[in-house]
Design a protein around this motif. Structure first.
Motif, PDB file in Angstrom:
ATOM      1  N   LYS A   1      20.702  19.320  -0.641  1.00  0.00           N
ATOM      2  CA  LYS A   1      20.996  18.147  -2.101  1.00  0.00           C
ATOM      3  C   LYS A   1      20.237  18.852  -3.171  1.00  0.00           C
ATOM      4  N   LYS A   2      19.066  19.426  -2.927  1.00  0.00           N
ATOM      5  CA  LYS A   2      18.357  19.855  -4.154  1.00  0.00           C
ATOM      6  C   LYS A   2      18.935  21.046  -4.909  1.00  0.00           C
ATOM      7  N   THR A   3      19.784  21.679  -4.359  1.00  0.00           N
ATOM      8  CA  THR A   3      20.537  22.723  -4.940  1.00  0.00           C
ATOM      9  C   THR A   3      21.784  22.456  -5.498  1.00  0.00           C
ATOM     10  N   GLY A   4      22.030  20.806  -5.215  1.00  0.00           N
ATOM     11  CA  GLY A   4      23.537  20.456  -5.781  1.00  0.00           C
ATOM     12  C   GLY A   4      24.459  20.637  -4.733  1.00  0.00           C
ATOM     13  N   THR A   5      24.375  21.156  -3.444  1.00  0.00           N
ATOM     14  CA  THR A   5      25.508  21.638  -2.757  1.00  0.00           C
ATOM     15  C   THR A   5      25.950  20.397  -1.761  1.00  0.00           C
ATOM     16  N   MET A   6      24.909  19.577  -1.458  1.00  0.00           N
ATOM     17  CA  MET A   6      25.487  18.405  -0.687  1.00  0.00           C
ATOM     18  C   MET A   6      25.069  17.184  -1.768  1.00  0.00           C
ATOM     19  N   HIS A   7      25.852  16.116  -1.402  1.00  0.00           N
ATOM     20  CA  HIS A   7      25.591  14.744  -2.101  1.00  0.00           C
ATOM     21  C   HIS A   7      24.086  14.389  -1.998  1.00  0.00           C
ATOM     22  N   LYS A   8      23.922  13.511  -2.921  1.00  0.00           N
ATOM     23  CA  LYS A   8      22.181  13.233  -3.365  1.00  0.00           C
ATOM     24  C   LYS A   8      22.115  11.819  -2.888  1.00  0.00           C
ATOM     25  N   ILE A   9      23.155  11.034  -2.848  1.00  0.00           N
ATOM     26  CA  ILE A   9      22.887   9.876  -2.779  1.00  0.00           C
ATOM     27  C   ILE A   9      24.381   9.092  -2.178  1.00  0.00           C
ATOM     28  N   ASP A  10      24.025   7.815  -1.298  1.00  0.00           N
ATOM     29  CA  ASP A  10      25.227   7.549  -0.809  1.00  0.00           C
ATOM     30  C   ASP A  10      25.389   7.815   0.649  1.00  0.00           C
ATOM     31  N   GLU A  11      26.528   7.372   1.322  1.00  0.00           N
ATOM     32  CA  GLU A  11      26.573   7.648   2.697  1.00  0.00           C
ATOM     33  C   GLU A  11      27.390   9.200   3.073  1.00  0.00           C
ATOM     34  N   MET A  12      26.769   9.619   4.090  1.00  0.00           N
ATOM     35  CA  MET A  12      27.586  10.944   4.580  1.00  0.00           C
ATOM     36  C   MET A  12      29.152  10.772   4.811  1.00  0.00           C
ATOM     37  N   LYS A  13      29.865  11.892   4.413  1.00  0.00           N
ATOM     38  CA  LYS A  13      31.194  11.772   4.728  1.00  0.00           C
ATOM     39  C   LYS A  13      31.644  13.295   4.875  1.00  0.00           C
ATOM     40  N   LYS A  14      32.693  13.379   5.515  1.00  0.00           N
ATOM     41  CA  LYS A  14      33.070  14.746   6.044  1.00  0.00           C
ATOM     42  C   LYS A  14      33.331  15.395   4.618  1.00  0.00           C
ATOM     43  N   GLU A  15      33.965  14.650   3.801  1.00  0.00           N
ATOM     44  CA  GLU A  15      34.397  15.319   2.734  1.00  0.00           C
ATOM     45  C   GLU A  15      33.307  16.042   1.749  1.00  0.00           C
ATOM     46  N   HIS A  16      31.753  15.648   1.869  1.00  0.00           N
ATOM     47  CA  HIS A  16      30.792  16.079   1.380  1.00  0.00           C
ATOM     48  C   HIS A  16      30.530  17.486   1.917  1.00  0.00           C
TER      49      HIS A  16
END
Ligand SMILES: Cc1ncc(C[n+]2csc(CCOP(=O)(O)OP(=O)(O)O)c2C)c(N)n1
Ligand code: SF4
Ligand code: SF4
Lengths: 173, 616
Positions: free
Chosen positions: B314-329
């Motif tokens: 998340k901190k590198t902007g690679t994963m989403h930072k807020i809201d629920e997990m999704k496979k798309e993320h």
């Protein structure tokens, strides 16, 4: 097998009941099952949608463009969740109006009108739409016998009535 | 080996069975989505199998935690359950409990809600475990939740510190076929308090400082245990390569499926205990990879503990930072890392409805008395001259009636009423709170207001249940000597009483008398009202309240003025094709609330056939 089903409606319509029925169907045949349900907003009337994944899956949520089937107990709730379907998926919905042209196989039935005409009690709408799915979805993962068994396991008292409604729907659709 | 059996269970039911199969003697907690079904299910199992288990709702989370914690000090095995924001309330006790520890195993279950499905924050309870320096287990599935519940109780007993189980909503409310003990042979644990004042009553500075050193030692020991028992065997089995994924909880479940969907191979390590992490040992294994991705939710806890140039999240902007997990993320993260070059298979198939599907926001149930009371408040205390602080419960949904100005956290309606009354004395402050929330945390701020003479009106909406979270009982329901009116009178002020009426005019008339009482020159301090009402889903009580007066609309009288759909807002009311309001006969609860006052042209009338029990 991998089969993903969305069940949509609003609070009070018995959406979670259908999840439990299909979970039992899978369990009885010993196929893996993962589902996710809406709990917690106890009010009647809010939008409810549940995901069901039958077969080899590891997480219970259906992503966009993945579901094989949606069973909708309310037309707007069906339409709201269409983004979860893959191309050529099945749409089974209670609806008092036709849907626009869609890239899916659509089977609609006006359950409310039938309930209003006294053909079955409105509490049986979920069972009715399950029957519509059994009648119109070619690749539905469970047989009517399996559904009957699950309906008996989940609540023996109302099983006869629910089973009768399922059969009524299969005759009419 | 114990015999096992397979059963289809929801995550919270699996946790409840785990509690029973871990021989937990006491469970205490406070309802809150997504955690509420756990304690309710233990109560059911207890009664079915006649087990000697204490399983009770406490008045709030702090109380629930402390009851369970004392049990564990005295050698019992215990559990406290709550939702993540409930842990804020219990946190004072937790922080010290970590220093003091326990003898019997104690599992703290804090259920998180990534995606704000039914919570006011998206806070990460794992971070709270780190803050308190206690170990935390992060289940990925209902099966994990069952296994980790049993394991967590053992772990707590072994290290003599409370252990946290942190299921997220997609575990609590997921359903799957799980394997569990075939039979229940419940073995109660003896409770015997052993006096040890230095430990159980350790005080600052010397006592607590020493316990502080012990906490640090213990965390190092648990880190080593985490490496040896959880992580090292997993890392040893890996091949190395382009990408390593470290996945916590549901992150693991989502990662495996995404990789399978995309046909990508990568080494994946499931982080079962995200705190305390043996960071050095883990980072030493990064040598075998080009990149490492962390998949966790909702905060970057693992990522922060393992800071490393090869690490992405998340901190590198690679994963989403807020809201629920999704496979798309995860798919997008794999794209960003150059591991996946294909298309986004989670894209929505193209179609155009040609119209917007109307929203269906959560609303008060048809026939809910909260609606009528708010309607009456708004009729009498005009919006321009009032401030309406409210609280957390079903009644919060009166937001859509425009009857609520502020919501913060449980109990805050009363203290914020104080604050508003001081800051803006030109307005009348009319605060509302449910009976559940009043007991939870509304009493101390009312005491505060009484002794500091804060001028506001507080209306306690007493439906004798905690409706929002599934109708758990409130203290007065099970112990009728507990009386809200007496609690208020005990503070030296009067408690005005009203009973909800399905005749709207009576509710309005009552609010008028309250207004004139409040405006009397000699009135001082807060004016408290208790309104007795009911919840329409409360099968034990509702029949005594519902008059079975079903409504229909006289289309000749309806002038489509929108009054009912904007100010009163009962869900069965909607415009039909002719532009007239119609009442959905399947939704009308027969409360009769709309038959008077609500419609300016009196278009709502009795559906006489239906009201007598016939079909409409
Ligand atoms: C600290 C905290 N604990 C638990 C919850 C979950 N929760 C939401 S509303 C509510 C109580 C509602 O009960 P009540 O005030 O009686 O109102 P009702 O729903 O009956 O109208 C609870 C416990 C929360 N939001 N915050
Ligand atoms: S659940 Fe009960 S309190 Fe909540 S909105 Fe419905 S009737 Fe009202
Ligand atoms: S009688 Fe009127 S207020 Fe009561 S539930 Fe029916 S429509 Fe709503």
């Amino acid at each position: 097998m991998r089969y993903q089903i969305v069940i949509a409606g609003f609070g009070g319509q018995g959406v979670v009941f259908l999840v439990k029925v299909l979970a039992l169907c899978a369990g009885n045949r010993d196929i893996p099952f993962l589902g996710t349900e809406n709990h917690g907003m106890s009010q009647r009337g809010g939008a409810v949608s549940c995901d069901i994944k039958v077969g080899e899956f590891t997480n219970p949520v259906i992503d966009n463009g993945q579901a094989d089937l949606i069973i909708g107990l309310d037309p707007n709730e069906t339409l709201r969740n269409l983004h979860l379907l893959k191309k050529d998926a099945y749409v089974v919905s209670n609806s008092d109006r036709p849907f626009p042209e869609l890239p899916f196989h659509v089977a609609l039935s006006d359950g409310n009108a039938k309930a209003l005409a006294g053909e079955f009690p409105i509490q049986g709408l979920n069972a009715y739409m399950l029957g519509v799915a059994l009648a119109s979805v070619d690749n539905f993962p469970f047989s009517v016998e399996e559904v009957e068994t699950a309906l008996r396991q989940i609540n023996a008292k109302v099983a006869d009535q629910n089973i009768a409604i399922v059969h009524q729907a299969m005759r009419e659709n | 080996m114990k015999q096992t059996k397979k059963q289809t269970l929801m995550g919270n039911d699996a946790i409840a069975w785990g509690i029973v199969h871990a021989n937990v003697d006491m469970i205490s907690g406070y309802p809150g989505t997504p955690s509420s079904e756990i304690l309710g299910m233990v109560q059911k199992i207890k009664h079915q199998l006649d087990l000697p288990i204490y399983a009770e709702w406490a008045t709030n989370e702090k109380v629930g935690f402390e009851v369970a914690y004392a049990g564990a000090i005295a050698g019992k095995r215990t559990v406290a359950t709550m939702k993540q924001v409930g842990l804020n309330v219990a946190s004072d006790a937790l922080m010290s409990a970590s220093y003091i520890g326990n003898l019997g195993g104690m599992l703290l279950i804090a259920a998180d809600d990534p995606g704000f499905h039914s919570s006011q924050t998206e806070q990460d309870s794992r971070v709270f475990a780190k803050f308190a320096r206690i170990p935390v287990l992060d289940p990925a599935t209902p099966q994990d939740a069952y296994d980790m519940t049993k394991y967590g109780v053992e772990l707590s007993e072994r290290f003599q510190v409370p252990v946290m189980l942190r299921p997220v909503m997609r575990v609590d409310h997921a359903r799957e076929i799980i394997e569990m003990d075939a039979e229940t042979h419940f073995i109660p644990n003896a409770g015997e308090f052993q006096r040890d004042i230095g430990r159980w009553a350790g005080v600052p500075r010397a006592g607590r400082l020493q316990q502080g050193y012990d906490v640090l030692d213990r965390i190092e020991t648990i880190k080593a245990y985490n490496w040896e028992h959880h992580l090292q065997p997993k890392f040893d089995a890996l091949k190395g390569g382009k990408l390593l994924i470290l996945a916590g909880g549901t992150g693991y479940a989502f990662t495996l499926e995404t990789l399978a969907d995309l046909g990508i191979e990568a080494d994946v390590v499931k982080i079962e205990m995200p705190y305390p992490l043996p960071a050095e040992e883990i980072k030493a294994r990064f040598d075998a990879y080009e990149k490492v991705l962390v998949v966790e939710e909702p905060y970057p806890l693992i990522e922060e503990d393992l800071a490393h140039p090869k690490l992405y999240g998340k901190k590198t902007g690679t994963m989403h930072k807020i809201d629920e997990m999704k496979k798309e993320h995860i798919l997008m993260a794999l794209q960003k890392l150059g591991v996946y070059e294909g298309t986004n298979i989670y894209e929505v198939p193209k179609f155009d409805l040609g119209f917007d599907v109307p929203d269906r926001p959560p609303a008060l149930c048809p026939g809910c008395p909260h609606r009528d009371i708010y309607y009456a408040i708004m009729k009498v205390f005009k919006k321009k001259k009032s401030i309406y602080p409210s609280d957390i419960g079903c009644y919060t949904l009166a937001l859509s009636q425009g009857a609520i100005d502020s919501i913060l956290c449980m109990g805050a309606s009363v203290s914020m009423a104080s604050g508003f009354s001081i800051a803006d004395p030109s307005k009348t402050v009319v605060a509302t709170i449910g009976d559940g929330t009043f007991f939870h945390s509304g009493i101390p701020p009312l005491l505060n207001a009484v002794y500091q003479n804060h001028r506001f009106i507080l209306i306690i909406l007493d439906n004798s249940t905690i409706a929002m979270t599934g109708r758990q009982g409130t203290p007065e329901r099970f112990h009728q000597n507990i009386d809200i009116a007496k609690i208020v009178e005990g503070m030296g002020i009067k408690c005005y009483e009203h009973t909800y009426s399905h005749e709207m005019q009576e509710n309005i008339d009552f609010m008028k008398t309250i207004k004139s009482e409040f405006e009397k020159p000699d009135h001082q301090g807060p004016l408290v009202v208790r309104v007795r009402q009911f919840c329409i889903l409360d099968n034990e009580r509702k029949d005594d309240w519902i008059p079975n007066l079903f409504a229909e609309v006289d289309p000749d009288k309806c002038v489509a003025c929108d009054s009912c759909t904007t100010v009163y807002k009962c869900p069965p009311m909607a415009y039909n094709a002719e532009g007239k309001i119609e009442i959905d006969p399947f939704l009308c609860a027969g409360c009769g609330g709309c038959l008077d006052v609500v419609c300016p042209t009196d278009a709502f009338q009795l559906d006489a056939i239906k009201s007598k029990g016939g079909a409409s």
